[in-house]
Scaffold this motif. Structure first.
Motif: not given
Length: 156
Positions: A20-41
């Protein structure tokens, strides 16, 4: 090592439905074939300095009744799974002072990570202001661990 970029989370992410308006959100990215679960682990295996900061945070916040559990499940968990699909993982919780989610998303060979925060009151605003520099350090450190694995010979 892969180059980490600051970039918005892809528009198709489920996380955008919360913003929503006024919320904080950031974002980063990297080239990677990893799944979200593998990346989280990989990414959420915290080094000692991060664990020390989290322990300090938990000690200081417990008297205020904020969630301080470090497990990944249960009603009091700090990083419970809200959604898990093949290409997206969303972790986080709602608390009295703020609601937050961490999203890991695989999109076209790039692994994205974003943190969303909605402040619920003045304490949430003050808390976010206080921890934001540490959040940035931890988020970038998380992405560096993911990037190291993604660029190494064992990344699949």
């Amino acid at each position: 090592m892969q180059h980490i970029t600051t970039t918005p989370l892809p528009a198709k992410s489920r996380l955008w439905s919360k913003v929503r308006k006024g919320d904080f959100i950031d974002g980063y990215a990297v080239d990677s074939p990893l799944s979200p679960r593998a990346a989280a682990d990989i990414g959420f295996t915290m080094p000692g300095w991060t664990k020390a900061l989290m322990n300090l945070r938990n000690t200081l916040m417990k008297p205020f009744g904020l969630k301080t559990e470090n497990s990944d499940s249960g009603d009091g968990a700090i990083f419970p799974v809200e959604y898990e699909g093949e290409d997206e993982l969303i972790l986080g919780t709602d608390d009295r002072h703020l609601d937050f989610r961490i999203c890991l998303m695989q999109d076209g060979g790039r692994l994205h990570m974003a943190t969303w925060v909605h402040r619920n009151n003045a304490f949430g605003t003050a808390y976010l202001t206080l921890i934001k520099p540490f959040h940035i350090l931890i988020a970038r450190s998380t992405m560096r661990r993911i990037a190291r694995v993604a660029s190494g010979p064992t990344a699949e």
